[in-house]
Design a protein around this motif. Structure first.
Motif, PDB file in Angstrom:
ATOM      1  N   LYS A 172       0.811  -1.220   0.000  1.00  0.00           N
ATOM      2  CA  LYS A 172       0.000   0.000   0.000  1.00  0.00           C
ATOM      3  C   LYS A 172       0.846   1.272   0.000  1.00  0.00           C
ATOM      4  O   LYS A 172       0.329   2.347  -0.303  1.00  0.00           O
ATOM      5  CB  LYS A 172      -0.920   0.011   1.225  1.00  0.00           C
ATOM      6  N   ALA A 173       2.094   1.163   0.373  1.00  0.00           N
ATOM      7  CA  ALA A 173       2.938   2.351   0.498  1.00  0.00           C
ATOM      8  C   ALA A 173       3.296   2.903  -0.870  1.00  0.00           C
ATOM      9  O   ALA A 173       3.483   2.165  -1.840  1.00  0.00           O
ATOM     10  CB  ALA A 173       4.205   2.013   1.277  1.00  0.00           C
ATOM     11  N   GLU A 174       3.367   4.231  -0.948  1.00  0.00           N
ATOM     12  CA  GLU A 174       3.785   4.876  -2.191  1.00  0.00           C
ATOM     13  C   GLU A 174       5.260   4.595  -2.466  1.00  0.00           C
ATOM     14  O   GLU A 174       6.060   4.380  -1.550  1.00  0.00           O
ATOM     15  CB  GLU A 174       3.555   6.387  -2.095  1.00  0.00           C
ATOM     16  N   ARG A 175       5.614   4.617  -3.731  1.00  0.00           N
ATOM     17  CA  ARG A 175       6.960   4.196  -4.128  1.00  0.00           C
ATOM     18  C   ARG A 175       8.055   5.114  -3.595  1.00  0.00           C
ATOM     19  O   ARG A 175       9.210   4.713  -3.496  1.00  0.00           O
ATOM     20  CB  ARG A 175       7.046   4.123  -5.655  1.00  0.00           C
ATOM     21  N   ASN A 176       7.715   6.351  -3.264  1.00  0.00           N
ATOM     22  CA  ASN A 176       8.738   7.281  -2.792  1.00  0.00           C
ATOM     23  C   ASN A 176       8.891   7.259  -1.273  1.00  0.00           C
ATOM     24  O   ASN A 176       9.645   8.062  -0.723  1.00  0.00           O
ATOM     25  CB  ASN A 176       8.406   8.705  -3.245  1.00  0.00           C
ATOM     26  N   VAL A 177       8.195   6.360  -0.581  1.00  0.00           N
ATOM     27  CA  VAL A 177       8.241   6.336   0.877  1.00  0.00           C
ATOM     28  C   VAL A 177       9.236   5.296   1.387  1.00  0.00           C
ATOM     29  O   VAL A 177      10.143   5.614   2.159  1.00  0.00           O
ATOM     30  CB  VAL A 177       6.844   6.059   1.470  1.00  0.00           C
ATOM     31  N   LEU A 178       9.076   4.066   0.934  1.00  0.00           N
ATOM     32  CA  LEU A 178       9.895   2.990   1.476  1.00  0.00           C
ATOM     33  C   LEU A 178      11.381   3.093   1.128  1.00  0.00           C
ATOM     34  O   LEU A 178      12.213   2.594   1.895  1.00  0.00           O
ATOM     35  CB  LEU A 178       9.342   1.636   1.021  1.00  0.00           C
ATOM     36  N   PRO A 179      11.769   3.694  -0.007  1.00  0.00           N
ATOM     37  CA  PRO A 179      13.211   3.820  -0.251  1.00  0.00           C
ATOM     38  C   PRO A 179      13.978   4.537   0.858  1.00  0.00           C
ATOM     39  O   PRO A 179      15.203   4.371   0.946  1.00  0.00           O
ATOM     40  CB  PRO A 179      13.266   4.609  -1.570  1.00  0.00           C
ATOM     41  N   VAL A 180      13.298   5.340   1.685  1.00  0.00           N
ATOM     42  CA  VAL A 180      14.004   5.986   2.794  1.00  0.00           C
ATOM     43  C   VAL A 180      14.531   4.949   3.777  1.00  0.00           C
ATOM     44  O   VAL A 180      15.443   5.232   4.563  1.00  0.00           O
ATOM     45  CB  VAL A 180      13.095   6.992   3.535  1.00  0.00           C
ATOM     46  N   LEU A 181      13.944   3.734   3.741  1.00  0.00           N
ATOM     47  CA  LEU A 181      14.403   2.672   4.634  1.00  0.00           C
ATOM     48  C   LEU A 181      15.508   1.828   4.013  1.00  0.00           C
ATOM     49  O   LEU A 181      16.080   0.970   4.689  1.00  0.00           O
ATOM     50  CB  LEU A 181      13.226   1.755   5.000  1.00  0.00           C
ATOM     51  N   ASN A 182      15.788   2.044   2.724  1.00  0.00           N
ATOM     52  CA  ASN A 182      16.753   1.187   2.023  1.00  0.00           C
ATOM     53  C   ASN A 182      18.082   1.088   2.753  1.00  0.00           C
ATOM     54  O   ASN A 182      18.589  -0.004   3.029  1.00  0.00           O
ATOM     55  CB  ASN A 182      16.974   1.703   0.603  1.00  0.00           C
ATOM     56  N   ASN A 183      18.670   2.227   3.055  1.00  0.00           N
ATOM     57  CA  ASN A 183      19.993   2.226   3.681  1.00  0.00           C
ATOM     58  C   ASN A 183      19.935   1.701   5.107  1.00  0.00           C
ATOM     59  O   ASN A 183      20.884   1.074   5.588  1.00  0.00           O
ATOM     60  CB  ASN A 183      20.583   3.639   3.662  1.00  0.00           C
ATOM     61  N   LEU A 184      18.820   1.946   5.781  1.00  0.00           N
ATOM     62  CA  LEU A 184      18.673   1.433   7.140  1.00  0.00           C
ATOM     63  C   LEU A 184      18.577  -0.089   7.129  1.00  0.00           C
ATOM     64  O   LEU A 184      19.116  -0.769   8.008  1.00  0.00           O
ATOM     65  CB  LEU A 184      17.435   2.039   7.808  1.00  0.00           C
ATOM     66  N   LEU A 185      17.892  -0.631   6.120  1.00  0.00           N
ATOM     67  CA  LEU A 185      17.759  -2.077   6.025  1.00  0.00           C
ATOM     68  C   LEU A 185      19.066  -2.738   5.605  1.00  0.00           C
ATOM     69  O   LEU A 185      19.440  -3.790   6.136  1.00  0.00           O
ATOM     70  CB  LEU A 185      16.649  -2.432   5.029  1.00  0.00           C
ATOM     71  N   GLU A 186      19.766  -2.136   4.641  1.00  0.00           N
ATOM     72  CA  GLU A 186      20.970  -2.771   4.104  1.00  0.00           C
ATOM     73  C   GLU A 186      22.190  -2.538   4.972  1.00  0.00           C
ATOM     74  O   GLU A 186      22.927  -3.478   5.305  1.00  0.00           O
ATOM     75  CB  GLU A 186      21.231  -2.253   2.692  1.00  0.00           C
ATOM     76  N   ASN A 187      22.431  -1.285   5.358  1.00  0.00           N
ATOM     77  CA  ASN A 187      23.661  -0.934   6.070  1.00  0.00           C
ATOM     78  C   ASN A 187      23.440  -0.521   7.509  1.00  0.00           C
ATOM     79  O   ASN A 187      24.398  -0.222   8.219  1.00  0.00           O
ATOM     80  CB  ASN A 187      24.385   0.199   5.336  1.00  0.00           C
ATOM     81  N   ARG A 188      22.156  -0.489   7.940  1.00  0.00           N
ATOM     82  CA  ARG A 188      21.812  -0.023   9.285  1.00  0.00           C
ATOM     83  C   ARG A 188      22.320   1.407   9.514  1.00  0.00           C
ATOM     84  O   ARG A 188      22.842   1.736  10.568  1.00  0.00           O
ATOM     85  CB  ARG A 188      22.397  -0.962  10.357  1.00  0.00           C
ATOM     86  N   GLU A 189      22.125   2.248   8.484  1.00  0.00           N
ATOM     87  CA  GLU A 189      22.524   3.647   8.562  1.00  0.00           C
ATOM     88  C   GLU A 189      21.393   4.535   8.046  1.00  0.00           C
ATOM     89  O   GLU A 189      20.652   4.146   7.140  1.00  0.00           O
ATOM     90  CB  GLU A 189      23.801   3.911   7.744  1.00  0.00           C
ATOM     91  N   MET A 190      21.292   5.738   8.626  1.00  0.00           N
ATOM     92  CA  MET A 190      20.277   6.682   8.178  1.00  0.00           C
ATOM     93  C   MET A 190      20.638   8.078   8.663  1.00  0.00           C
ATOM     94  O   MET A 190      21.006   8.264   9.834  1.00  0.00           O
ATOM     95  CB  MET A 190      18.890   6.294   8.712  1.00  0.00           C
ATOM     96  N   GLN A 191      20.503   9.054   7.760  1.00  0.00           N
ATOM     97  CA  GLN A 191      20.697  10.452   8.123  1.00  0.00           C
ATOM     98  C   GLN A 191      19.361  11.020   8.584  1.00  0.00           C
ATOM     99  O   GLN A 191      18.363  10.917   7.867  1.00  0.00           O
ATOM    100  CB  GLN A 191      21.232  11.255   6.930  1.00  0.00           C
ATOM    101  N   LEU A 192      19.328  11.626   9.780  1.00  0.00           N
ATOM    102  CA  LEU A 192      18.097  12.170  10.343  1.00  0.00           C
ATOM    103  C   LEU A 192      18.014  13.671  10.122  1.00  0.00           C
ATOM    104  O   LEU A 192      19.029  14.354   9.918  1.00  0.00           O
ATOM    105  CB  LEU A 192      18.009  11.849  11.837  1.00  0.00           C
ATOM    106  N   GLU A 193      16.780  14.173  10.162  1.00  0.00           N
ATOM    107  CA  GLU A 193      16.532  15.589   9.901  1.00  0.00           C
ATOM    108  C   GLU A 193      17.137  16.491  10.972  1.00  0.00           C
ATOM    109  O   GLU A 193      17.454  17.657  10.707  1.00  0.00           O
ATOM    110  CB  GLU A 193      15.022  15.841   9.811  1.00  0.00           C
TER     111      GLU A 193
END
Length: 456
Positions: A172-193
């Motif tokens: 159900k998620a829009e295609r531009n939403v879940l990619p924000v989790l890509n790096n968190l899922l693969e490398n366990r990294e994420m830049q926060l606001e």
């Protein structure tokens, strides 16, 4: 031979289901042969351990026990569910995220919650929709006294606190939403606001050998817990409506095909729920439901039957044995309201073959008469004083209204309900009468362009 093919991706899961449909009849009525495993809780000097077959998981004391699911485990688990739990435990021990994919219904979520309760893991849950945005997963910005603050959301809390993030409705998620989790899922990294940077525990611990905790805090580097995992739940697209997953995101998960429970396991569950319902009738209802979930029925364009609601239907049948199979099916599968003439003919053909018709009569809301016997039962009620039936001068009751209200009270015994009808046929009036009879307060909510998918 195991009955599940471990695969990755939506297409692979669909292929696994097709392979099962092809090989199932070849291998006999029992289908595939399972390796039997038991779920055990062992108390050792090193602490409590959960063991499924040869797989062991060392339990940790949760820091926030209120976030650990409860009341999902049962004394006896179908062997199919045990196999799913064992597979999830394997992937958890390997540090891998999982994607439980299957037809609509609560089974996938139930299995995920069972695992979390079994392993005493804290959960962050989010139901994805097309309205879900990046801020719902990462950080929400708030203004307090003229100053902006960032509030961590589910994905960030799960990563930093070592919880399991359950994402339901991936399709159900829009295609531009879940990619924000890509790096968190693969490398366990994420830049926060807010300027912080989430870093995997391996890289963080390596930096700790060269720098102090104060230096890393000054650089706004935050350690992602080694216990952080993601359990995604979704439907296979296609067959069902939704957005297919992008290959990069899909490759982040280990996928598992969670199909309906085998006929034998379902039958045992229904026998426990409805011990006084004739075994033949239970088997006929389950056979009807299984037929409508088959590939042949799908090819005819028939929606899946909500098999997971059969226990609730058996509870109603336990209290009201005079109900016919056709009327019971209409509660769960209102085919006359959602299918055309050909679809209705197909469903009624299956119904006539798989079940027997039982006639019945009833009187008013709380007392039903069948074979000159009264049926009295208790249902949940609201906080206000209940009002006796037929005592509202503003509501003109008709025989069809009385029947509908009686059926609503029966359904209210076990489940929530949905009234389906044409515009202006009196749905709101009947709902108000139902609420006042049982002492409930009404809170109307207008919905627009809401898509309803039956079978879940």
């Amino acid at each position: 031979m195991h009955s599940q093919i471990l695969c990755k991706g939506t297409a692979a899961a669909v292929a696994a289901r097709r392979m099962r449909n092809i090989l199932g009849p070849v291998l006999g009525k029992g289908g595939w042969t399972w390796n039997t495993h038991e779920v055990k809780l062992l108390n050792t000097s090193a602490g409590d351990t959960v063991k499924i077959g040869e797989i062991s998981y060392q339990l940790k004391t949760p820091r926030n026990p209120e976030l650990v699911p409860i009341n999902h485990m049962s004394e006896t688990l179908p062997q199919t569910v045990v196999q799913h739990l064992r597979w999830i435990m394997q992937k958890d021990l390997l540090g891998q995220d999982v994607f439980l994919i299957g037809p609509p219904g609560p089974l996938r979520r139930s299995i995920a919650m069972k695992y979390l309760e079994l392993t005493k893991r804290e959960v962050e849950y989010v139901a994805l929709s097309r309205d879900t945005t990046e801020t719902d997963l990462k950080q929400r910005r708030e203004i307090r006294s003229g100053t902006a603050f960032y509030i961590d959301q589910c994905a960030v809390r799960a990563a930093t606190e070592g919880r399991i993030l359950v994402l339901e409705g991936l399709e159900k998620a829009e295609r531009n939403v879940l990619p924000v989790l890509n790096n968190l899922l693969e490398n366990r990294e994420m830049q926060l606001e807010d300027g912080r940077f989430l870093m995997s525990y391996q890289r963080y611990d390596k930096l700790m050998t060269e720098h102090t905790k104060e230096e890393l805090d000054a650089w706004q580097i935050v350690r992602v817990s080694e216990d952080f995992r993601v359990i995604a739940l979704g439907l296979p697209v296609p067959r069902y409506k939704g957005n297919p997953l992008d290959p990069p995101l899909r490759s982040r998960f280990q996928a598992r095909d969670i199909y309906y429970l085998p006929f034998k396991d379902q039958l045992e569950i229904l026998y426990v729920v409805g011990p006084n319902v004739p075994a033949e009738r239970v088997s006929q209802l389950l056979s009807f439901a299984t037929t409508l979930c088959s590939q042949e029925s799908s090819n005819l364009g028939l929606p899946d039957f909500p098999v997971d609601n059969l226990p609730s239907a058996l509870t109603v049948l336990e209290h009201f044995p005079m109900l016919s199979s056709q009327q019971l099916v209409q509660r769960l599968y209102p085919y006359q309201a959602m299918l055309g003439k050909e679809g209705c003919t197909a469903v009624e053909g299956v119904l006539s073959v798989r079940t027997r018709m039982h006639s019945y009569t009833h009187t008013h809301t709380h007392t039903h008469t069948a074979d000159y016997k009264d049926f009295t039962f208790q249902v949940p009620a609201g906080t206000k004083a209940p009002r006796p039936p037929n005592s509202n001068p503003a509501f003109i009751s008709t025989p069809s209204h009385a029947q509908l209200l009686a059926e609503m009270v029966q359904s209210h015994l076990v489940k929530d309900m949905c009234l389906i009808g044409a515009k202006g046929c009196g749905k709101s009036v009947v709902a108000k009468e139902f609420a006042e009879m049982l002492g409930y307060s009404m809170e109307p909510v207008m919905l627009y362009q809401v898509g309803i998918q039956f079978g879940g």
